[in-house]
Design an enzyme around this catalytic site. Structure first.
Site, short mmCIF file in Angstrom:
data_model
loop_
_atom_site.label_atom_id
_atom_site.label_comp_id
_atom_site.label_asym_id
_atom_site.label_seq_id
_atom_site.Cartn_x
_atom_site.Cartn_y
_atom_site.Cartn_z
N GLU A 45 0.84 -1.20 0.00
CA GLU A 45 0.00 0.00 0.00
C GLU A 45 0.87 1.26 0.00
O GLU A 45 1.94 1.29 0.61
CB GLU A 45 -0.88 -0.02 1.25
CG GLU A 45 -1.76 1.20 1.46
CD GLU A 45 -2.47 1.17 2.80
OE1 GLU A 45 -3.49 1.85 2.95
OE2 GLU A 45 -2.00 0.44 3.72
N LYS A 110 -9.83 3.03 -1.80
CA LYS A 110 -10.01 2.34 -0.52
C LYS A 110 -11.30 2.80 0.16
O LYS A 110 -11.53 3.98 0.35
CB LYS A 110 -8.81 2.64 0.38
CG LYS A 110 -8.80 1.94 1.72
CD LYS A 110 -7.52 2.32 2.47
CE LYS A 110 -7.41 1.63 3.81
NZ LYS A 110 -6.19 2.08 4.54
N CYS A 144 -5.53 -2.86 2.57
CA CYS A 144 -5.20 -2.87 4.00
C CYS A 144 -6.41 -3.02 4.94
O CYS A 144 -6.91 -4.12 5.12
CB CYS A 144 -4.40 -1.62 4.32
SG CYS A 144 -3.39 -1.77 5.83
#
Length: 260
Positions: A45, A110, A144
């Site tokens: 990431e 995200k 993540c």
């Protein structure tokens, strides 16, 4: 019928804090070293900056430095490259995952922003999940903290074969990382690839990696030792996962979810 096989490389390394040029140089070396040996290389990431909240200073459009160079590397070495970067679009900033090959590009913003790290104060949340096809495999790309939310990753009717998580997951919670990667693979009957960084970031958070690729039975196909800057490549089989899903079709009894 010949099996469809995908070669996936996990690149676990230390990200130079907020230094795009140094990280892009490192990424080029990684991709160049894999020329002719892999189909996809998965990076951590925020692979060009580390998990920085300086979105206004470091954010870029997809036509600026980071993606321009990633496209060049993907084309030059004929390898798809996957990671995330700080994206700027219409006055908003996103932790934007990318999957770029010589012939295509895909992006995912995200959804679950890490509130304990104030990510929601500096970034906007994505609203759409991404599933795309590459070399005979359907792939879902997440980032993540998304790993903690199984409904967002739910694989309805085997709509994807490979679930990828790019991460900056701290060492203090590495047991959670390992446990949830296993769970996502088993419950979604898919391959799961999780790539995490190593080293200490600019906020003083230590990361020890534990990058791995797991099959639908929860078996580890490849893993990288803790705190090692290393690349591991594994071949995954479409025939293997199709046979397992046919023999043990728990997906037919899965609950459906509506996400609002």
């Amino acid at each position: 019928m010949q099996d469809t096989v995908l070669r996936v490389s996990l690149a676990q390394y230390d990200i130079v804090w907020e230094n795009k040029q140094a990280n892009l140089s490192k990424i080029k070396d990684i991709v160049a070293s894999l020329a002719g040996q892999t189909d996809i290389v998965v990076l951590p990431e925020m692979c060009t900056t580390g998990f920085s909240m300086r979105s206004h200073e470091l954010g870029e459009t997809v036509s600026e430095e980071t993606i321009t160079y990633i496209k060049q590397y993907a084309s030059q070495y004929d390898i798809a490259i996957c990671g995330s970067f700080i994206a700027k679009e219409n006055g908003d900033y996103f932790n934007r995952a990318f999957f770029i090959s010589a012939s295509s590009e895909y992006y995912y913003d995200k959804r679950h922003l890490f509130r304990m790290g104030q990510e929601a104060d500096f970034f906007s949340s994505g609203e759409k999940r991404l599933i795309f096809e590459h070399k005979g495999f359907n792939i879902c790309l997440l980032v993540c903290y998304d790993l903690r939310f199984p409904v967002w990753a739910r694989n309805i009717n085997n709509e994807y074969d490979v679930l990828i998580y790019v991460a900056n997951w701290p060492a203090s919670r590495i047991k959670v990382w390992n446990t949830l990667l296993d769970a996502r693979a088993i419950e979604n009957m898919c391959y799961v690839c999780g790539v995490n960084r190593i080293g200490t970031d600019g906020n003083g958070l230590k990361h020890d990696g534990s990058s791995k690729l797991i099959n639908a039975k929860g078996e580890i196909l490849t893993s990288i030792p803790l705190n090692q800057e290393q690349i591991e490549t594994v071949s995954i089989s479409k025939e293997d996962i199709d046979k397992f899903r046919a023999k043990f079709p728990v997906w037919k009894d899965a609950d459906k979810f509506k996400i609002e």
